[in-house]
Design a protein around this motif. Structure first.
Motif, PDB file in Angstrom:
ATOM      1  N   ARG A  53       0.838  -1.209   0.000  1.00 22.31           N
ATOM      2  CA  ARG A  53       0.000   0.000   0.000  1.00 22.31           C
ATOM      3  C   ARG A  53       0.871   1.258   0.000  1.00 22.31           C
ATOM      4  O   ARG A  53       0.559   2.246  -0.668  1.00 22.31           O
ATOM      5  N   MET A  54       1.963   1.231   0.727  1.00 27.28           N
ATOM      6  CA  MET A  54       2.859   2.377   0.766  1.00 27.28           C
ATOM      7  C   MET A  54       3.561   2.597  -0.579  1.00 27.28           C
ATOM      8  O   MET A  54       3.945   3.725  -0.914  1.00 27.28           O
ATOM      9  N   CYS A  55       3.706   1.549  -1.341  1.00 27.75           N
ATOM     10  CA  CYS A  55       4.355   1.675  -2.653  1.00 27.75           C
ATOM     11  C   CYS A  55       3.562   2.573  -3.600  1.00 27.75           C
ATOM     12  O   CYS A  55       4.124   3.112  -4.566  1.00 27.75           O
ATOM     13  N   LYS A  56       2.291   2.765  -3.322  1.00 33.89           N
ATOM     14  CA  LYS A  56       1.469   3.614  -4.173  1.00 33.89           C
ATOM     15  C   LYS A  56       1.905   5.077  -4.118  1.00 33.89           C
ATOM     16  O   LYS A  56       1.571   5.861  -5.008  1.00 33.89           O
ATOM     17  N   PHE A  57       2.668   5.413  -3.078  1.00 34.43           N
ATOM     18  CA  PHE A  57       3.142   6.793  -2.945  1.00 34.43           C
ATOM     19  C   PHE A  57       4.455   7.021  -3.694  1.00 34.43           C
ATOM     20  O   PHE A  57       4.932   8.151  -3.769  1.00 34.43           O
ATOM     21  N   ASN A  62      12.672   3.930 -11.000  1.00 31.43           N
ATOM     22  CA  ASN A  62      14.109   4.016 -10.736  1.00 31.43           C
ATOM     23  C   ASN A  62      14.436   5.062  -9.671  1.00 31.43           C
ATOM     24  O   ASN A  62      15.430   5.778  -9.751  1.00 31.43           O
ATOM     25  N   ALA A  63      13.590   5.140  -8.666  1.00 34.28           N
ATOM     26  CA  ALA A  63      13.773   6.107  -7.586  1.00 34.28           C
ATOM     27  C   ALA A  63      14.722   5.547  -6.530  1.00 34.28           C
ATOM     28  O   ALA A  63      15.067   4.364  -6.519  1.00 34.28           O
ATOM     29  N   ASN A  83      10.992  -1.177  -8.540  1.00 33.32           N
ATOM     30  CA  ASN A  83      12.238  -1.161  -9.308  1.00 33.32           C
ATOM     31  C   ASN A  83      13.004   0.083  -8.891  1.00 33.32           C
ATOM     32  O   ASN A  83      12.707   1.188  -9.353  1.00 33.32           O
ATOM     33  N   LEU A  84      13.979  -0.082  -8.004  1.00 34.54           N
ATOM     34  CA  LEU A  84      14.657   1.056  -7.396  1.00 34.54           C
ATOM     35  C   LEU A  84      16.057   1.254  -7.967  1.00 34.54           C
ATOM     36  O   LEU A  84      16.722   0.313  -8.388  1.00 34.54           O
ATOM     37  N   PRO A 171      20.153  -8.098  -0.085  1.00 34.18           N
ATOM     38  CA  PRO A 171      21.410  -7.945  -0.830  1.00 34.18           C
ATOM     39  C   PRO A 171      21.485  -6.656  -1.643  1.00 34.18           C
ATOM     40  O   PRO A 171      22.581  -6.225  -2.022  1.00 34.18           O
ATOM     41  N   LYS A 172      20.348  -6.026  -1.894  1.00 36.04           N
ATOM     42  CA  LYS A 172      20.326  -4.802  -2.680  1.00 36.04           C
ATOM     43  C   LYS A 172      20.393  -3.544  -1.811  1.00 36.04           C
ATOM     44  O   LYS A 172      20.516  -2.441  -2.333  1.00 36.04           O
ATOM     45  N   ALA A 173      20.309  -3.715  -0.507  1.00 36.47           N
ATOM     46  CA  ALA A 173      20.264  -2.561   0.399  1.00 36.47           C
ATOM     47  C   ALA A 173      21.657  -2.075   0.765  1.00 36.47           C
ATOM     48  O   ALA A 173      22.605  -2.861   0.875  1.00 36.47           O
TER      49      ALA A 173
END
Length: 220
Positions: A53-57, A62-63, A83-84, A171-173
């Motif tokens: 739900r928070m992803c909607k913001f 690519n942020a 997709n960050l 692993p991506k953090a």
């Protein structure tokens, strides 16, 4: 706005408002800051569903996503659906193994189910858990940072923290932690950028470090 702009979304920690990022300043010709806020969870909402739900913001592809403390746990969950460009976890934990003993005890005794009600009328206790220190001399200062005191939110948040299921670091953090963090003292271990003298509130009192180093880390 130019496509060369990188959009950075910032998620505050437990009960905190986006004002904790008030000193973060990055070159405006390259970066645009967006401030996320805690939403009141729905009845029996899972951490996974809340993260979705928070992803909607997040309105840009690519942020960059950065979360502090409990917000750091949340952005790790959100990253599963986005997709960050980069994911930053600040003053938080990489897995449930790094939770301090007192929180593990809350989980196994289920004492977390009764704690938050007390916090609503005790700003000093809330600050101790949110920021890692008592603030008797600075209550007014921290009141502006601790703005979410809804009982439903607090009950839900403590349960999500003590019952978090992440077993291994993301692993991506990019994990950034202070070596004097009293809330999560074991999180400097492993693959982590350690900020010397950084406390749990280093996003406030070590902001110069972030202003200098975030652009380098984003572009690296």
């Amino acid at each position: 706005m130019s496509q060369s702009i990188t959009h950075i979304y910032l998620m505050p920690g437990l009960a905190a408002s986006p004002k904790i990022f008030e000193y973060i300043e990055l070159p405006p010709q390259r970066y645009c800051l967006h401030f996320l806020e805690w939403q009141i969870p729905k009845r029996e909402e899972t951490f996974d569903s809340y993260a979705q739900r928070m992803c909607k913001f997040i309105e840009h592809e690519n942020a960059v996503l950065l979360g502090v403390s409990f917000g750091g746990m949340l952005v790790q969950e959100m990253s599963k659906f986005l997709n960050l460009k980069k994911l930053f976890v600040v003053s938080s934990v990489k897995s449930y193994h790094e939770l301090p003993k007192r929180l593990k005890i809350l989980k196994y005794t289920k004492a977390y189910k009764v704690l938050p009600t007390q916090w609503l009328s005790n700003i000093d206790l809330l600050a101790k858990y949110a920021f890692g220190e008592t603030i008797k001399k600075r209550v007014d200062l921290y009141k502006k940072y601790l703005s979410v005191t809804d009982k439903t939110y607090l009950d839900w948040s403590i349960e999500q923290i003590v019952c978090w299921k992440q077993d291994k670091p993301n692993p991506k953090a990019i994990y950034i932690h202070g070596d004097n963090d009293l809330v999560f003292p074991h999180s400097c271990q492993g693959d982590c950028i350690v900020v010397k003298g950084g406390t749990h509130i280093m996003i406030l009192n070590k902001y110069k470090w972030f202003n200098e180093n975030l652009p380098k880390l984003i572009e690296s």
